[in-house]
Every structure is written in C-alpha cells, then in structure tokens.
Design an enzyme around this catalytic site. Structure first.
Site, PDB file in Angstrom:
ATOM      1  N   LEU A 149     -78.985  96.198 -45.534  1.00  0.00           N
ATOM      2  CA  LEU A 149     -78.287  96.443 -44.268  1.00  0.00           C
ATOM      3  C   LEU A 149     -78.793  95.547 -43.142  1.00  0.00           C
ATOM      4  O   LEU A 149     -79.992  95.378 -42.963  1.00  0.00           O
ATOM      5  CB  LEU A 149     -78.472  97.915 -43.878  1.00  0.00           C
ATOM      6  CG  LEU A 149     -77.851  98.385 -42.568  1.00  0.00           C
ATOM      7  CD1 LEU A 149     -77.310  99.815 -42.721  1.00  0.00           C
ATOM      8  CD2 LEU A 149     -78.831  98.331 -41.394  1.00  0.00           C
ATOM      9  N   LEU A 150     -77.848  95.000 -42.438  1.00  0.00           N
ATOM     10  CA  LEU A 150     -78.138  94.221 -41.223  1.00  0.00           C
ATOM     11  C   LEU A 150     -77.678  95.053 -40.038  1.00  0.00           C
ATOM     12  O   LEU A 150     -76.634  95.701 -40.118  1.00  0.00           O
ATOM     13  CB  LEU A 150     -77.358  92.912 -41.314  1.00  0.00           C
ATOM     14  CG  LEU A 150     -77.093  92.000 -40.111  1.00  0.00           C
ATOM     15  CD1 LEU A 150     -76.710  90.606 -40.619  1.00  0.00           C
ATOM     16  CD2 LEU A 150     -76.024  92.480 -39.151  1.00  0.00           C
ATOM     17  N   ASP A 177     -78.817  94.991 -35.496  1.00  0.00           N
ATOM     18  CA  ASP A 177     -78.834  94.186 -34.261  1.00  0.00           C
ATOM     19  C   ASP A 177     -79.333  92.747 -34.427  1.00  0.00           C
ATOM     20  O   ASP A 177     -80.339  92.519 -35.098  1.00  0.00           O
ATOM     21  CB  ASP A 177     -79.777  94.825 -33.229  1.00  0.00           C
ATOM     22  CG  ASP A 177     -79.624  96.319 -33.135  1.00  0.00           C
ATOM     23  OD1 ASP A 177     -78.668  96.860 -33.670  1.00  0.00           O
ATOM     24  OD2 ASP A 177     -80.502  96.940 -32.509  1.00  0.00           O
ATOM     25  N   GLN A 216     -82.098  92.652 -37.398  1.00  0.00           N
ATOM     26  CA  GLN A 216     -82.622  93.862 -38.016  1.00  0.00           C
ATOM     27  C   GLN A 216     -82.158  93.919 -39.465  1.00  0.00           C
ATOM     28  O   GLN A 216     -80.963  93.784 -39.751  1.00  0.00           O
ATOM     29  CB  GLN A 216     -82.077  95.098 -37.271  1.00  0.00           C
ATOM     30  CG  GLN A 216     -82.692  95.317 -35.923  1.00  0.00           C
ATOM     31  CD  GLN A 216     -84.064  95.943 -36.029  1.00  0.00           C
ATOM     32  OE1 GLN A 216     -84.196  97.128 -36.283  1.00  0.00           O
ATOM     33  NE2 GLN A 216     -85.103  95.148 -35.833  1.00  0.00           N
ATOM     34  N   TYR A 240     -88.550  97.485 -34.953  1.00  0.00           N
ATOM     35  CA  TYR A 240     -87.257  97.705 -34.309  1.00  0.00           C
ATOM     36  C   TYR A 240     -86.930  96.534 -33.374  1.00  0.00           C
ATOM     37  O   TYR A 240     -87.725  95.623 -33.179  1.00  0.00           O
ATOM     38  CB  TYR A 240     -87.272  99.037 -33.548  1.00  0.00           C
ATOM     39  CG  TYR A 240     -86.856 100.219 -34.395  1.00  0.00           C
ATOM     40  CD1 TYR A 240     -86.829 100.156 -35.785  1.00  0.00           C
ATOM     41  CD2 TYR A 240     -86.481 101.424 -33.798  1.00  0.00           C
ATOM     42  CE1 TYR A 240     -86.432 101.247 -36.556  1.00  0.00           C
ATOM     43  CE2 TYR A 240     -86.083 102.516 -34.559  1.00  0.00           C
ATOM     44  CZ  TYR A 240     -86.067 102.424 -35.932  1.00  0.00           C
ATOM     45  OH  TYR A 240     -85.672 103.504 -36.683  1.00  0.00           O
ATOM     46  N   GLU A 299     -79.429 101.530 -25.303  1.00  0.00           N
ATOM     47  CA  GLU A 299     -80.093 100.715 -26.317  1.00  0.00           C
ATOM     48  C   GLU A 299     -79.898  99.238 -25.978  1.00  0.00           C
ATOM     49  O   GLU A 299     -78.946  98.860 -25.284  1.00  0.00           O
ATOM     50  CB  GLU A 299     -79.509 101.001 -27.707  1.00  0.00           C
ATOM     51  CG  GLU A 299     -79.831 102.409 -28.201  1.00  0.00           C
ATOM     52  CD  GLU A 299     -79.523 102.620 -29.691  1.00  0.00           C
ATOM     53  OE1 GLU A 299     -80.368 103.184 -30.386  1.00  0.00           O
ATOM     54  OE2 GLU A 299     -78.441 102.223 -30.138  1.00  0.00           O
TER      55      GLU A 299
END
Ligand code: FRU
Length: 480
Positions: free
Chosen positions: A45-46, A48, A64, A106, A226
């Site tokens: 998974l990709l 940001d 990410q 993160y 965010e």
C-alpha cells in the site's frame, strides 16, 4: 537497530527471503488496473507523498509505504530520485527500526540545509503498557545522492492541550535562518488545528510557538488536520492541508475527507486567507504536498483513508497523482500536469467521433477537447457487460458517474457521482491510466481525480454529439 515484526507492524528488515518477490508475483497477476505512467507501489500500500524536495539538480520523492499487503500496516518511506519524472531511481528508504518509530515512520516533509536533506517525520509509537499511541516528531538527514546519514527523535510526545494525534511535520526556513515546522493536530476538545514549532538549527531542540490560525476556514465538525503544507506563490502564501470531519456537500467536499488550500498572507502564525477551496473534486485525492525548493509543484495521493480497492486482492493499493504544476490565476490555484508530461505525449492526433469510436489504448490515453460551454455526455470503455464511466456537463455542473463501473466500498459508502461546478467550460483534459482518470478543466481551473474499475476493455468511446478530440499517449515511467 531493532527488527520489528509483530503482525502488520513488520519492517522490511523482517522480510523473509523471497517474500517480496512472491508478493510482486501476485501484483503482476493484475492485468487490468496497474497504471503505466503513475507511480504505484511495487507491492503493498502507498499513501501520502512525503519529503518532496528539489535539491538544486534532482527531485527527491518519498511516499508512505507498507510493503507487505494492501493495508495500512507498518509505514516506511519509499524514496526515489528523478530529474524528469519519467525515470525514477531508488534511493535509501526510511525503515522503522528504532523505539521512537516502533509503529511506523509516518508522514512529513523535507528542507535543504547545509547541502543535505533534512527530513522531518512522525514516529508513530504505541506505549507497551497500555498500547496508547504516542507521536514522536523525528529528524532524518539524507545526502543529496539519496543516502540516509542519521536520524534522531526531536519531540517525544504531543504537547499539553493536544491529543495523541499530532503528526506530519512540514519544515521551512524563516527569513532569519531558523527552522520552523508545522504539524497537523487535534486539540483536547477534539477539534482540528495545526501547530508551529521552531528550532534554531538542526542540532537544536524544537519549541512550540503555538497554533497556526486560519479564521476564514469553517472548522465546524473538523476533528483533525492532517498533512499541513506551506509554500509561496509569488507574493502569496499557500497553505494546503487535509481536514477530517468537514460536512459533505452535494457539489463540493463530497468525500469523507478533503484536500483543501488557503491562499493569502501568512503573518507569523496568522494566516489571512483570501481564497479557500478544495484542491480536487474527484473521488480519490488526499494529503497532497508541494515540493520545497522549486516553482510550486505538487503530488497527491490518489486515494483516501479507510478505503479498500478492487486491487487489494492483488496485494497493491493506491498510486500517486501525476506531478502537477500549480499557478496563480484570478486569485485562485490552477493545476495541470507538469510540462514534461505534455512534451512526452506520443502519437498525437485529432479524431472526430460522430457517435462511437474505438480508440487504440484508450485506457492509457490523454484526451483533450473543447466543450464550447455546451452540454455533452461521454461514455468510456463500454464493454460486453456494459460497464462504463460517464462524464457529462449540463452547462453548469460537470458530473463524473461511476455507477456503471465495478462497485467499490467508496461508491457504496460515499455515492456514485462527483460534481464540479464550472461555468463556461471550454477545455476538458482527461488522462486515463488503466484505473485512474485525472481530469482538468479550463486549463486547470478545476481538477477531478478518481479511481474507477472496469474489467474488460474494448476501448470504446460514445458521445451524444459529434466531438473532435486531440488524442495522445503519456510516456510510460521507468522505475529502477
Ligand atoms: C494521512 C495520514 C497521515 C499519517 C499517515 C500515515 O493519510 O493519516 O496523517 O502520517 O497517513 O500513513
């Protein structure tokens, strides 16, 4: 160095021999949906885009990444270097391997200092005694050639008055040479905001200056901000962030979460906004970030938190948008793919479609046409099962309709159509790349980015009236 390996909190260092290659074989079974000119994760998974920076010669791009499956597990920073956004070379990753990042590296941003790349990121951790989340803000230094030189924690918990949701530092330099970074945050009363920290230099300790205030934004219902991002466009400041909890409306803010910009003037920590708007009105666009150190360019995550996609069974999830160039026009942000994408279009031709046409490789084509401010309706990829994506305009509202495509949980939860109000619609540009459509209207006045899933293609285009299209093909990207 610690090798984390607990359920989905597994680092790359814990990969068994051949494990990633095996996952890559599952990814390769996907014959329908893998893009050819968008960056998608090799496996897993990709989300940001992170640490976007131009180092004077090359662009660094991180994102990410959870390598092992199509879910939000242990987040790494994948890292590529590119000069032209066509050819990407792998550079050192950020792999969680210290207690101050025990549950993932993160999101965050980068700034160029002393000829190195200073990466600020959030170390996601959980306290062993009660599993309580504790956010660290960390600093990693990379050389311009992409080597990780060092990392260390800067802040070991959320400041008083804020919950454990303080993250995504985006750094910048002040006029007097100090380093500031802005984090997304949640106040103890569960409202969203951003916090500004300052350090004298890279060896220093950050101090909290306070919140970034943005009174022009209606923060009602918003519980978290965010991925804050700050850049300069001429004499204007551009603040981009992803607020969560804003009420959905029929024709804007239509998703569960949104990517928003404010354009105006930043006076220390007060942001005086002259314009606030959503950046993209499609189904899937979130957490965009601009590049530090260059004319304002941006990548977004073509995805949203909390969604699954039909590619999850192939063990890959999400992609980045194309790199976009931002410009200021009529006091608003316009966005279009960077020049190089247009320069590398091949087989450009003009095609007039009376009613139906088979266009070669429509699934990875670029289409452009003049809508003459008149209503139209276009259907793409009609096939035996009659699956199609529809784009229509009624003279005021553009509508992207996914009701006749494979159903996803976002369609079920968040609706089948996305609207975009646009008067005087002339230019329509559509970039298809297998399971994504990036749509730009009137030279980038509005953008709509969406995933869509249609299994078998006959590359057909249907229109309700004759239309002359410019058709071309963006160049396949190469990643090594
Ligand atoms: C946004 C986000 C960030 C966080 C990251 C974790 O999509 O939730 O706030 O740092 O993703 O992957």
């Amino acid at each position: 160095m610690i090798i984390f390996n607990e359920g989905k909190y597994k680092s790359l260092y814990a990969a068994e021999q051949g494990e990633l290659e095996k996952i890559a074989q599952t990814v390769a079974q996907d014959q329908d949906f893998r893009p050819v000119y968008h960056l998608a994760p090799p496996t897993g998974l990709l989300n940001d885009p992170n640490g976007l920076i131009f180092d004077g010669e090359k662009y660094h791009l991180f994102y990410q990444w959870y390598p092992f499956d199509a879910l939000h597990g242990m987040k790494h920073w994948q890292h590529f270097i590119t000069q032209d956004f066509q050819q990407f070379s792998q550079a050192d990753l950020l792999v969680p391997c210290e207690l101050y990042e025990s549950h993932g590296c993160y999101s965050g941003g980068a700034v160029l200092i002393d000829d190195n790349i200073a990466v600020f990121y959030t170390g996601n951790t959980r306290r062993p005694s009660d599993n309580q989340r504790v956010p660290y803000q960390n600093l990693a230094i990379f050389s311009k050639d992409g080597k990780l030189l060092s990392k260390r924690p800067l802040i070991e918990q959320a400041p008083q008055g804020y919950t454990e949701h303080v993250r995504d530092p985006k750094p910048f330099l002040t006029k007097d040479g100090k380093i500031r970074f802005i984090c997304g945050a949640q106040r103890e009363n569960l409202t969203g905001t951003a916090l500004v920290f300052e350090m004298d230099n890279l060896a220093g300790t950050p101090r909290l200056l306070g919140e970034l205030t943005l009174p022009a934004f209606d923060n009602q219902g918003v519980f978290m901000w965010e991925c804050p991002d700050l850049s300069q466009m001429g004499d204007k400041s551009l603040f981009i962030w992803s607020p969560q909890g804003k009420a959905r409306e029929r024709e804007q803010y239509q998703n569960n979460y949104h990517a928003v910009y404010a354009l105006g003037n930043l006076d220390d920590r007060q942001f005086h906004a002259e314009q606030i708007a959503e950046l993209d009105q499609g189904f899937d666009f979130y957490a965009p970030q601009t590049f530090s150190g260059t004319q304002t360019m941006l990548f977004g995550w073509v995805g949203l938190p909390d969604l699954t996609y039909p590619t999850d069974c192939y063990k890959w999830h999400s992609m980045l948008s194309m790199p976009r160039q931002l410009r200021l026009q009529n006091g608003k942000i316009y966005q279009q793919p960077i020049e190089n994408i247009y320069k590398n279009l091949t087989a450009l031709q003009s095609i007039t479609v009376e009613k139906e046409a088979v266009i070669a490789d429509l699934d990875r084509a670029y289409l452009k046409f003049d809508a003459n401010a008149q209503p139209f309706s276009l259907k793409f990829f009609n096939n035996a099962q009659n699956q199609h994506l529809t784009l229509s305009y009624d003279g005021k509202l553009l509508c992207l309709d996914r009701s006749q495509t494979e159903q996803t949980d976002s369609i079920q939860a968040l609706g089948e159509k996305r609207y975009c109000e646009i008067k005087n619609l002339h230019q329509v540009e559509i970039f298809f790349d297998r399971s994504v459509a990036e749509i730009f209207l009137n030279n980038g006045e509005k953008a709509m980015t969406s995933r869509f899933f249609i299994c078998t293609r006959e590359n057909q285009l249907c229109t309700d009236k004759p239309l002359t299209l410019q058709v071309g093909y963006p160049k396949k990207i190469e990643v090594d």
